[in-house]
Design a protein around this motif. Sequence first.
Motif, PDB file in Angstrom:
ATOM      1  N   LEU A  30     -10.190  32.907   0.984  1.00 44.44           N
ATOM      2  CA  LEU A  30     -11.635  32.845   1.078  1.00 44.44           C
ATOM      3  C   LEU A  30     -12.192  31.361   1.139  1.00 44.44           C
ATOM      4  CD1 LEU A  30     -14.102  34.034   2.506  1.00 44.44           C
ATOM      5  CD2 LEU A  30     -14.948  34.752   0.250  1.00 44.44           C
ATOM      6  N   LEU A  31     -11.682  30.597  -0.036  1.00 45.47           N
ATOM      7  CA  LEU A  31     -12.078  29.443  -0.367  1.00 45.47           C
ATOM      8  C   LEU A  31     -11.511  28.318   0.600  1.00 45.47           C
ATOM      9  CD1 LEU A  31     -12.192  29.766  -4.400  1.00 45.47           C
ATOM     10  CD2 LEU A  31     -14.196  29.405  -2.732  1.00 45.47           C
ATOM     11  N   ARG A  59      -2.142  22.795  -2.753  1.00 41.32           N
ATOM     12  CA  ARG A  59      -2.092  23.631  -3.960  1.00 41.32           C
ATOM     13  C   ARG A  59      -3.667  24.002  -4.295  1.00 41.32           C
ATOM     14  NH1 ARG A  59       0.657  20.679  -8.801  1.00 41.32           N
ATOM     15  NH2 ARG A  59       0.038  22.497  -9.654  1.00 41.32           N
ATOM     16  N   PRO A  60      -3.669  24.952  -5.238  1.00 40.36           N
ATOM     17  CA  PRO A  60      -5.047  25.703  -5.644  1.00 40.36           C
ATOM     18  C   PRO A  60      -5.288  24.449  -6.659  1.00 40.36           C
ATOM     19  CG  PRO A  60      -3.339  27.172  -6.320  1.00 40.36           C
ATOM     20  CD  PRO A  60      -2.725  26.045  -5.495  1.00 40.36           C
ATOM     21  N   ILE A  61      -6.644  24.248  -6.845  1.00 39.02           N
ATOM     22  CA  ILE A  61      -7.240  23.371  -7.685  1.00 39.02           C
ATOM     23  C   ILE A  61      -8.199  24.091  -8.715  1.00 39.02           C
ATOM     24  CG2 ILE A  61      -8.361  20.970  -8.210  1.00 39.02           C
ATOM     25  CD1 ILE A  61      -7.274  20.313  -5.485  1.00 39.02           C
ATOM     26  N   ILE A  82     -24.699  23.236 -11.023  1.00 39.07           N
ATOM     27  CA  ILE A  82     -24.321  23.534  -9.738  1.00 39.07           C
ATOM     28  C   ILE A  82     -24.096  24.880  -9.523  1.00 39.07           C
ATOM     29  CG2 ILE A  82     -21.934  23.316  -9.719  1.00 39.07           C
ATOM     30  CD1 ILE A  82     -21.868  21.445  -7.315  1.00 39.07           C
ATOM     31  N   PHE A  83     -23.780  25.700 -10.474  1.00 37.42           N
ATOM     32  CA  PHE A  83     -23.503  27.218 -10.542  1.00 37.42           C
ATOM     33  C   PHE A  83     -25.097  28.092 -10.079  1.00 37.42           C
ATOM     34  CE2 PHE A  83     -19.837  25.395 -12.557  1.00 37.42           C
ATOM     35  CZ  PHE A  83     -18.877  26.284 -11.832  1.00 37.42           C
ATOM     36  N   GLN A  84     -25.897  27.275 -10.436  1.00 34.47           N
ATOM     37  CA  GLN A  84     -27.214  28.059 -10.302  1.00 34.47           C
ATOM     38  C   GLN A  84     -27.647  28.044  -8.846  1.00 34.47           C
ATOM     39  OE1 GLN A  84     -29.710  25.839 -12.769  1.00 34.47           O
ATOM     40  NE2 GLN A  84     -28.676  26.353 -14.575  1.00 34.47           N
ATOM     41  N   LEU A  85     -26.994  27.258  -8.036  1.00 36.63           N
ATOM     42  CA  LEU A  85     -27.323  27.256  -6.270  1.00 36.63           C
ATOM     43  C   LEU A  85     -26.853  28.576  -5.892  1.00 36.63           C
ATOM     44  CD1 LEU A  85     -26.012  23.586  -5.646  1.00 36.63           C
ATOM     45  CD2 LEU A  85     -28.308  24.406  -5.718  1.00 36.63           C
ATOM     46  N   PHE A 133     -18.208  28.642  -6.111  1.00 37.17           N
ATOM     47  CA  PHE A 133     -17.477  27.977  -7.258  1.00 37.17           C
ATOM     48  C   PHE A 133     -17.180  29.074  -8.325  1.00 37.17           C
ATOM     49  CE2 PHE A 133     -20.090  24.009  -5.753  1.00 37.17           C
ATOM     50  CZ  PHE A 133     -18.903  23.592  -5.111  1.00 37.17           C
ATOM     51  N   LYS A 134     -17.877  29.911  -8.600  1.00 43.41           N
ATOM     52  CA  LYS A 134     -17.687  30.966  -9.674  1.00 43.41           C
ATOM     53  C   LYS A 134     -16.383  31.886  -9.079  1.00 43.41           C
ATOM     54  CE  LYS A 134     -22.357  31.869 -11.578  1.00 43.41           C
ATOM     55  NZ  LYS A 134     -23.567  32.565 -11.413  1.00 43.41           N
ATOM     56  N   LEU A 135     -16.270  32.235  -7.782  1.00 45.37           N
ATOM     57  CA  LEU A 135     -15.376  32.903  -7.280  1.00 45.37           C
ATOM     58  C   LEU A 135     -14.012  31.962  -7.239  1.00 45.37           C
ATOM     59  CD1 LEU A 135     -15.110  35.567  -5.786  1.00 45.37           C
ATOM     60  CD2 LEU A 135     -15.227  34.344  -3.568  1.00 45.37           C
ATOM     61  N   GLY A 136     -14.288  30.701  -7.306  1.00 43.93           N
ATOM     62  CA  GLY A 136     -12.965  29.916  -7.352  1.00 43.93           C
ATOM     63  C   GLY A 136     -12.431  29.609  -8.615  1.00 43.93           C
ATOM     64  N   LYS A 137     -13.232  30.096  -9.635  1.00 42.32           N
ATOM     65  CA  LYS A 137     -12.880  29.925 -11.283  1.00 42.32           C
ATOM     66  C   LYS A 137     -13.250  28.529 -11.589  1.00 42.32           C
ATOM     67  CE  LYS A 137      -9.708  33.703 -11.464  1.00 42.32           C
ATOM     68  NZ  LYS A 137      -8.281  34.387 -11.657  1.00 42.32           N
ATOM     69  N   ALA A 138     -14.165  27.858 -10.980  1.00 45.56           N
ATOM     70  CA  ALA A 138     -14.424  26.635 -11.445  1.00 45.56           C
ATOM     71  C   ALA A 138     -15.060  26.609 -12.784  1.00 45.56           C
ATOM     72  CB  ALA A 138     -15.510  26.016 -10.570  1.00 45.56           C
ATOM     73  N   ILE A 139     -14.822  25.424 -13.714  1.00 41.95           N
ATOM     74  CA  ILE A 139     -15.209  25.636 -14.916  1.00 41.95           C
ATOM     75  C   ILE A 139     -16.489  24.898 -15.306  1.00 41.95           C
ATOM     76  CG2 ILE A 139     -14.623  24.902 -17.416  1.00 41.95           C
ATOM     77  CD1 ILE A 139     -11.562  24.921 -16.319  1.00 41.95           C
ATOM     78  N   PRO A 140     -17.399  25.726 -15.815  1.00 42.98           N
ATOM     79  CA  PRO A 140     -18.817  24.873 -15.930  1.00 42.98           C
ATOM     80  C   PRO A 140     -18.899  24.239 -17.112  1.00 42.98           C
ATOM     81  CG  PRO A 140     -19.006  27.267 -16.591  1.00 42.98           C
ATOM     82  CD  PRO A 140     -17.696  26.965 -15.958  1.00 42.98           C
ATOM     83  N   ILE A 141     -19.309  23.008 -17.244  1.00 43.46           N
ATOM     84  CA  ILE A 141     -19.427  22.153 -18.408  1.00 43.46           C
ATOM     85  C   ILE A 141     -20.937  21.727 -18.681  1.00 43.46           C
ATOM     86  CG2 ILE A 141     -18.756  20.297 -17.154  1.00 43.46           C
ATOM     87  CD1 ILE A 141     -17.276  19.197 -19.856  1.00 43.46           C
TER      88      ILE A 141
END
Length: 629
Positions: free
Chosen positions: A430-431, A480-482, A490-493, A500-508
Amino acid sequence: MSAHDHPNQFALLSQRRFAPFFWTQFLGAGNDNLFKFAFTVLVTYQLQVAWLPPALAGLVIGALFILPFLFFSATSGQLADKYDKTTLIRFVKTLEIGIMILAAVGFVLAQVHLLLACVFLMGLHSTLFGPVKFAYLPQHLNERELTGGNGMVEMGTFVAILLGNVAGGLLIALPGIGAQAVAVACIGVAVLGRVSAQLVPQSPATDPTLKINWNPITETWRNLKLAHGNLVVFRSLLGISWMWFFGAVFLSQFPSFAKEVLHGDEQVASLLLVVFSVGIGTGSLLCEMLSKRHVEIGLVPLGAIGMSVFAIDLYFAARGLPALPQMGLAAFIAQPAHWRVMADLALLSLFAGLYSVPMYALIQLRSPATHRARIIAANNILNALFMIGSSVLAGALLGAGFSVPQVFLFTGIANALVAVYIFLLMPEYLLRFIAFIASRCIYRFKVSGDENIPLQGPAILVCNHVSFIDAILVMAASPRPIRFLMDHRIFQLPVLGWLFKLGKAIPIAPQKDDPAAYERAFAEARAVLEDGEMLCIFPEGGITRDGSLGEFKGGMMKILQTHPVPVVPLALQNLWGSFFSRVHEGQAMVRPFRRGVWSRVGLIAGAPLDAAAVTPAGLRERVAGLLAN
C-alpha cells in the motif's frame, strides 16, 4: 553487464543470457497447449469415447496436467537448487521429445489412454521446469532487469499458450491428416526447444550440498514452512496464487460465456481467449516502463483495483445483451455492445499482468539464493491448489443457480476484498502504491544516482527535509523497504500520520521533552540496522520553513558509533514551494495548484560514505553539493 547497457526489456532478446532461455520456455509453453488442445478437440469432436464424454474431456485433461504440480513440485524445487539449472533445462527438454514421440503414436493410433498418460507426463515436464524457470532469471538479471525480464517471460508464456491453442485446433481439424499433422508438430516444437536449450548459458547450483528429500508430502510441508520464514515473500506467494484463482475462473468459463451469454460460436470463444492473452501480455510488458526499471510493488494495488473494476463492469456489460441466434465472429464484432465486453476483458487481464509481474520479481529478489527454487516450487503448489479451488467454487456457484456473469461479478467483488486484506496485512504494498501515485501523478519525479542506494545490507540514508511527503518520495526512489526516523509530531497529522504508523516509521522526540522516547527511538533504529535493513534520517530535525538547508544535528553519530554502516547522502530538489511544503506563511497543504499540475521534482543519491568519515557538518556539505547539481 550494467543495467544501462540496453534501453529496454526487448533488448534482452539479443543477449545470450536471456534469449535462448526465453525461446526455450516459449516453445515449451506452446507445445503444452498445442498438444492439450488438439487432444481435447480430438475426444470432443472426432472420437467417440464412452468412458470420456466430451463434457468431461477438458476437465479430465486439465486435472491430469495439474496433478504433478501437487505431487512433484517440492522435489523439483530441490533439484533446481542442488544442480546446475542449465543441465536441468536440457534434461527436461530431452524428456519432452520422448513424451512427444509417445504422444505422436497416441495421435496416429487414436490411443486415448496413451494420450492421457502423456498429458500427465507433460504436466510432470512443466513441474520440473517451473522452479528452474523463475530461479534462472535472478541468477542472470540484475535488480533493474528483473521486472522487464519477468514481463517478457509472462508475455511470452501467454502468447505461446494462445498460439499453441490456435495451432492445435487448426492442425487437428485438417481433413484426413489432422492427427498426423499434430504428431509431427509436437515432435518438431520439442526438438526446437531442445536446440534452444543447448544455447542457454551455465547457471551454477546455488546449494550443491543439499540432500534430496524424496518424500513429496514432508518436503511440500517443509517448502511451505521455508517460504513462510519470510512473511513478505510468503504473502506474495499467496497473492500470486490468488491471481491464478482469479484468472482460472474467467478462462474456464469462456466457452460457456461465449455460447450462453454472448450467443457466439467457437470462434467467439477463441476471440475471448485472444483478447485475454493479449491483455496479460500487454500488462506484463508495461511493468518495466511504469516501474522505471525497478522492482516496483506499488503496481500490485493498481493491478488489483483494475482487476476488480473491469470484472464487475463485465457483469454489467454482459447483463443486458439481447438473445440473438448464434453468431459467427464477423456478426459478433459487428455488434457495438460486444466491444464493451472485449474492452473489459482486455483491461481486466492487462491489470492482472500489472499485478503479477512485480510479485514474481519481488519473490526472486528477496528469496535467499540457496533455496529460491524451493520457494518457487512452494508457489507452484499453492497455484495448483488455488486453481483447483477456483474450479470447485465456480462449479458450486453455477450449480447454485448463478449465471456466468454473476460468477464474474462475485469474483470481482471477492478480489477487492482479498486485495484490501492483503494490503492491510502487508502495508509495504500500500505504501509503495501511494509512493508510486505521488511520484508519477502528483509530481514529475526524476531520480538520479539511485544505483548508490545499496540493494543489500544495512545502510543509513540521510536526506534534507523539505515537505510532509519527503519520506514517500524517498520510498519511491528505493527498490528496498526503508524504515524512517521521524519527528513525533508528524504522526499527529490525520492521514499522513496513519500512513507512517502503517509503514512502521520510528517516532523521535527531543531528548529534553521526552528522554525515554528519545532513547527508545535510537534503540529501535539500531535494531533496524541489525536486521540488515535500511534506515532513513532527516538530520535537520524538522521541515524547512524558508527552503534553505538547515544545520545537521548529531543524533545519527550515536547510531554510527555502535553500528558503523555505509551512509548515503540524498537531496530532494524543487519540492520547496509545492503543496506539501511550508511555503505559505509557514503552513503547508494550502493553495494546491500554486505550482501548477505535475510539477518537476527530483532526488539525487550521492556515493555512499564510510561511517568513519562521517561528520554532521561534512554530511551537510555533501547534501548541499547534491542540491546544487
